[in-house]
Write a protein that holds these residues in place. Structure first.
Motif, PDB file in Angstrom:
ATOM      1  N   CYS A  13       0.862  -1.186   0.000  1.00  0.00           N
ATOM      2  CA  CYS A  13       0.000   0.000   0.000  1.00  0.00           C
ATOM      3  C   CYS A  13       0.896   1.233   0.000  1.00  0.00           C
ATOM      4  O   CYS A  13       1.709   1.418   0.921  1.00  0.00           O
ATOM      5  CB  CYS A  13      -0.882   0.038   1.243  1.00  0.00           C
ATOM      6  SG  CYS A  13      -1.945  -1.376   1.418  1.00  0.00           S
ATOM      7  N   TYR A  15       0.850   4.962   0.553  1.00  0.00           N
ATOM      8  CA  TYR A  15      -0.069   5.909   1.196  1.00  0.00           C
ATOM      9  C   TYR A  15       0.407   7.338   0.906  1.00  0.00           C
ATOM     10  O   TYR A  15       1.375   7.804   1.489  1.00  0.00           O
ATOM     11  CB  TYR A  15      -0.094   5.596   2.691  1.00  0.00           C
ATOM     12  CG  TYR A  15      -0.842   6.583   3.549  1.00  0.00           C
ATOM     13  CD1 TYR A  15      -1.934   7.294   3.072  1.00  0.00           C
ATOM     14  CD2 TYR A  15      -0.454   6.783   4.872  1.00  0.00           C
ATOM     15  CE1 TYR A  15      -2.612   8.194   3.864  1.00  0.00           C
ATOM     16  CE2 TYR A  15      -1.131   7.672   5.687  1.00  0.00           C
ATOM     17  CZ  TYR A  15      -2.198   8.377   5.179  1.00  0.00           C
ATOM     18  OH  TYR A  15      -2.861   9.270   5.966  1.00  0.00           O
ATOM     19  N   LEU A  20      -8.728  10.183   3.951  1.00  0.00           N
ATOM     20  CA  LEU A  20      -8.673   8.855   4.574  1.00  0.00           C
ATOM     21  C   LEU A  20      -7.961   8.821   5.931  1.00  0.00           C
ATOM     22  O   LEU A  20      -8.481   8.326   6.928  1.00  0.00           O
ATOM     23  CB  LEU A  20      -7.961   7.957   3.567  1.00  0.00           C
ATOM     24  CG  LEU A  20      -7.695   6.525   3.862  1.00  0.00           C
ATOM     25  CD1 LEU A  20      -8.599   5.676   2.979  1.00  0.00           C
ATOM     26  CD2 LEU A  20      -6.254   6.206   3.536  1.00  0.00           C
ATOM     27  N   SER A  40      -4.903   1.025  10.933  1.00  0.00           N
ATOM     28  CA  SER A  40      -5.079  -0.202  10.146  1.00  0.00           C
ATOM     29  C   SER A  40      -4.659  -1.403  10.970  1.00  0.00           C
ATOM     30  O   SER A  40      -5.191  -2.487  10.821  1.00  0.00           O
ATOM     31  CB  SER A  40      -4.337  -0.140   8.822  1.00  0.00           C
ATOM     32  OG  SER A  40      -2.978  -0.027   9.053  1.00  0.00           O
ATOM     33  N   LEU A 153      -3.260   4.644  -1.598  1.00  0.00           N
ATOM     34  CA  LEU A 153      -4.202   5.369  -0.752  1.00  0.00           C
ATOM     35  C   LEU A 153      -4.025   6.849  -1.052  1.00  0.00           C
ATOM     36  O   LEU A 153      -2.912   7.391  -0.939  1.00  0.00           O
ATOM     37  CB  LEU A 153      -3.924   5.039   0.719  1.00  0.00           C
ATOM     38  CG  LEU A 153      -3.992   3.531   1.021  1.00  0.00           C
ATOM     39  CD1 LEU A 153      -3.484   3.224   2.419  1.00  0.00           C
ATOM     40  CD2 LEU A 153      -5.409   3.012   0.843  1.00  0.00           C
ATOM     41  N   THR A 197     -10.399   0.719   2.073  1.00  0.00           N
ATOM     42  CA  THR A 197      -9.008   0.269   2.167  1.00  0.00           C
ATOM     43  C   THR A 197      -8.926  -1.256   2.218  1.00  0.00           C
ATOM     44  O   THR A 197      -8.189  -1.875   1.432  1.00  0.00           O
ATOM     45  CB  THR A 197      -8.333   0.862   3.430  1.00  0.00           C
ATOM     46  OG1 THR A 197      -8.501   2.268   3.402  1.00  0.00           O
ATOM     47  CG2 THR A 197      -6.861   0.521   3.486  1.00  0.00           C
TER      48      THR A 197
END
Ligand code: ASN
Length: 587
Positions: A13, A15, A20, A40, A153, A197
Motif C-alpha cells: 500500500c 499511502y 482517509l 489499520s 491510498l 481500504t
C-alpha cells in the motif's frame, strides 16, 4: 526479499495522503503522520478477532499470530530500490518486518500480507502534481517483483487524474493496481475509509487484474474512465461511459495484456498541456491565448456530441495552432457520451487537424496527452493517431462493435458432440435405434431412447469439458485445437444470458484453475514445454503472473523442467521470480 507461503499473497500500500488518514483539527481536516497505519493495525486485528471467533470452536487463536508485527512502515522511497544481483531486476527494501496479515480470505482462502509505505509529506490531493504521479509509478516499478498487487491510498479530489496518469505511465502492467481513498477519515465513527481500504487490499491480493483501477463504494472501476461526481456522498466516483470492472468481476471487461513485453514505468510527463472548456460567446482572444506556446497539447471540451460555435475566427486560430504542431483533442463536456461527427462544426474541426477523443474523460485525455507528448520518439502525427484510439482501454470508439466470433463447430467440438450425441438429429437417433443390426446403446439396453440433448444441456456439457480439453491441448502443444476451443468458449458465452456456467467458462476459460490439478492452461503449457501454445496464450491475454493453487507461476514450471524456449517467452512477457517459487527453488 520476504517470501510467501503457498496460500499467501503480498500487497504493497502506497499511502500518499488524502482525507482517509486525516485528523479533524480546529483548521479542518489535516494529514497526520502515522495515523492511518496505527488505525489499520487495530482494524485488521478486529477483522482477525471476528474471524477467529467464527472459525475456531473455542475462540482461541490459530497458531499463526496476527498482526505479524504491528509496527507501521515509514520507509522513504530512496531506501526502496536496490539491485537484485542474479536477475538484474530492482528489488524493494525488505518490508517484511513491517507487514500485517489478513485472515484467510476470498475464493482461495488466501491470506494477504500487506505493508503500508507512508509518503512524507502526506498530501491533500489538490496539492499533487505530475511529479507525484511519476513518484508513485517509480515506487511501483521498484517494488514490482516483490509484491503481487498494489494499493494506492489517495485523496479523492484528484484521484481520477492520478488513476488516469498511472494507467499510461505503467506500461505493460501485469499486476493489479488499485487507487482508493475516502470521503470521511477513518477516525470518524461513520466512515468509508476502512471498507474502501480493506476491500482494495483484498481485491489486489486475490485477483490478477492487470490495470490501474479505482475502488470506491463497493465498485471497482477502470481508473482512466472515472470522474469524481460527488463532493460528499460515499458513492463519489462514476465511470459514465463504461460499466464497473467489478461488483462481480467482469473478466470480459478486464484488460488483458497481449504484447510480450515486460512491465516498466515511464517516468516523464509533458506539463505543457491544458483543458479549454468552450462556453457560449467565448472570445477568440481567449482561445488564441490558450493555444499559444509553450502549450503543446489541448483538451478541447466541446458541447454535446463535440460541437463548438460556428465562427470562422475560432476555426482559424485552431487551424493555425494545429499547423504549428499543437495537438488538440476534442471531448465532450457532457458527463456521458462520445464525440460524434454529427454537425458541420465538427467536420471543420477535423479538417483543421483536431482529433476526436471519443468518450474520454477530461482527466484521461489530459494525462494521456501529457504522457504521449513526453515521448520524444513520437512525432506529432503519431501522437494525434494514438490520441484517437484506445491504448489502455480509456476510450470506446463510436463504431466499436465486439468482433463476431464464428459459432461453427470445431473439430474437437465435433468429436465431443459425437460422444455426447450433441450433433445427432432426432431422426438419426430414431432411425438408428430402429435398425435391427445396429449395436445397442446403453440407453436402448435400459429401455429408453437416446435423447438429443437440448441446447441448455449441450452447452452445459461442453462448458464442463472445455477447461479440461484446453489443458490437454496446451499439454500437447496442439495450437489449432487450443485456439478452436477458445473460440468455441467465446461463442458459448456470447450466446448465453445471465451468469450461468457456460458464460463463466467462456469468460474465464484461459484462467480456469479447476481442471488440471489447480493449474491453468498457461501453467500446463509451461510445465510441458509447449512453446507454441504458451506464446499464443500470452498473446490472447493469459496473465503471466497468475499463481496456481500451489502458489507457483508459469515461470516456475518452465524453469523446473528447463524448458528454455518457454522461459524466454515468459520472461519477455515480464515473468519474474518471487514468493513461493523462490522457497521451492531452494528445496
Ligand atoms: N481533499 C481531500 C483530498 O483529495 C478529499 C478526500 O480525500 N476526500 O485529499
Amino acid at each position: 526479499m520476504a517470501v510467501n507461503s503457498a496460500n499467501e499473497t503480498k500487497v504493497l500500500c502506497l499511502y500518499s495522503g488524502g482525507t482517509l488518514g486525516m485528523l479533524a483539527t480546529a483548521q479542518g481536516y489535516v494529514p497526520e503522520k502515522g495515523y492511518l497505519t496505527l488505525f489499520s493495525n487495530s482494524q485488521t486485528a478486529a477483522t482477525y478477532r471476528n474471524w477467529t471467533a467464527q472459525n475456531s470452536p473455542d475462540g482461541s487463536r490459530p497458531t499463526s499470530p496476527l498482526p505479524n508485527n504491528a509496527k507501521h512502515s515509514m520507509v522513504g522511497r530512496a531506501m526502496l530500490a536496490k539491485t537484485r544481483a542474479h536477475t538484474g531486476q530492482l528489488e524493494s527494501h525488505d518490508l517484511s518486518a513491517h507487514t500485517l496479515i489478513t485472515p484467510p480470505i476470498g475464493p482461495n482462502g488466501n491470506r494477504i500480507r500487506y505493508s503500508i509505505l507512508e509518503y512524507d509529506p502526506l498530501l491533500d490531493s489538490p496539492d499533487m502534481t505530475s511529479a507525484d504521479w511519476i513518484r508513485l509509478a517509480a515506487d511501483i516499478e521498484a517494488n514490482y517483483s516483490a509484491y503481487d498487487g498494489f494499493v494506492i491510498l489517495h485523496g479523492t479530489d484528484t484521484m481520477a487524474y492520478t488513476s488516469s496518469a498511472l494507467s499510461f505511465l505503467l506500461e505493460d502492467l501485469g499486476k493489479t493496481v488499485i487507487v482508493t481513498g475516502a470521503q470521511v477519515p477513518l477516525g470518524q465513527l461513520r466512515n468509508d475509509a476502512v471498507e474502501n481500504t480493506l476491500n482494495s487490499i483484498i481485491l489486489a491480493g486475490t485477483y490478477v487484474i492487470p490495470e490501474v483501477c479505482l475502488y470506491f463504494d463497493r465498485k471497482l472501476l477502470r481508473g482512466n474512465r472515472t470522474r469524481k461526481v460527488s463532493s460528499s456522498d460515499f458513492a463519489a466516483f462514476a465511470s459514465p461511459n463504461m460499466d464497473p470492472l467489478a461488483e462481480q468481476i467482469d473478466w470480459f471487461l478486464v484488460n488483458r495484456p497481449t504484447a510480450l513485453q515486460a512491465f516498466r514505468a515511464h517516468k516523464e510527463l509533458d506539463n505543457n498541456v491544458a483543458v479549454l472548456q468552450i462556453f457560449p460567446g467565448i472570445s477568440t482572444a481567449t482561445v488564441k491565448a490558450f493555444l499559444s506556446p509553450p502549450l503543446r497539447g489541448i483538451v478541447l471540451e466541446s458541447f454535446g456530441a463535440g460541437n463548438i460555435p460556428q465562427r470562422e475566427d475560432v476555426f482559424e486560430v485552431i487551424k493555425e495552432a494545429c499547423d504549428r504542431g499543437v495537438v488538440i483533442v476534442n471531448i465532450t463536456q457532457c458527463t456521458k457520451g462520445s464525440v460524434l461527427a454529427y454537425y458541420p462544426a465538427m467536420r471543420k474541426l477535423a479538417a483543421a487537424g483536431v482529433v476526436s477523443g471519443a468518450d474520454m474523460t477530461p482527466e484521461a485525455a489530459l494525462s494521456k496527452l501529457s504522457y504521449l507528448l513526453s515521448k520524444e520518439e513520437l512525432n506529432t502525427t503519431t501522437v494525434r493517431q494514438l490520441m484517437s484510439i484506445p491504448i489502455r482501454g480509456e476510450m470506446t470508439l463510436p463504431d466499436d462493435s465486439p468482433t463476431a466470433v464464428s459459432g461453427q463447430s470445431s473439430g474437437l467440438e465435433g468429436i465431443m458432440g459425437h460422444l455426447l450425441h450433441l450433433n445427432s438429429s432426432p431422426d438419426t437417433i430414431v432411425n438408428t435405434s430402429r435398425r435391427d443390426d445396429a449395436p445397442q446403446t446403453s440407453s436402448q439396453v435400459t429401455g429408453s431412447l437416446p435423447r438429443k440433448l437440448d441446447e441448455h444441456d449441450s452447452r452445459l456439457a461442453e462448458s464442463l469439458l472445455l477447461p479440461y480439453t484446453l489443458c490437454l491441448a496446451a499439454a500437447k502443444d496442439n495450437l489449432s485445437t487450443m485456439m478452436d476451443l477458445i473460440k468455441r468458449a467465446k461463442t458459448l458465452s456470447e450466446n448465453s444470458s445471465g451468469h450461468n456456467r457456460s458464460e463463466k467458462v467462456g469468460r474465464n476459460l484461459i484462467d480456469d484453475l479447476d481442471s488440471a490439478f489447480g493449474k491453468n492452461a498457461l501453467h500446463v503449457a509451461a510445465d510441458c514445454g509447449s512453446k507454441f501454445c504458451l506464446e499464443a496464450l500470452l498473446q490472447i491475454g493469459a496473465f503471466v503472473h497468475t499463481r496456481d493453487r500451489a502458489g507457483h507461476t508459469a515461470l516456475f514450471y518452465a524453469e523446473r523442467k528447463s524448458h528454455i524456449d518457454c522461459i524466454r517467452i515468459l520472461e519477455s512477457a515480464g515473468a519474474h521470480h518471487g514468493g513461493i517459487d523462490d522457497v521451492d527453488e531452494m528445496d
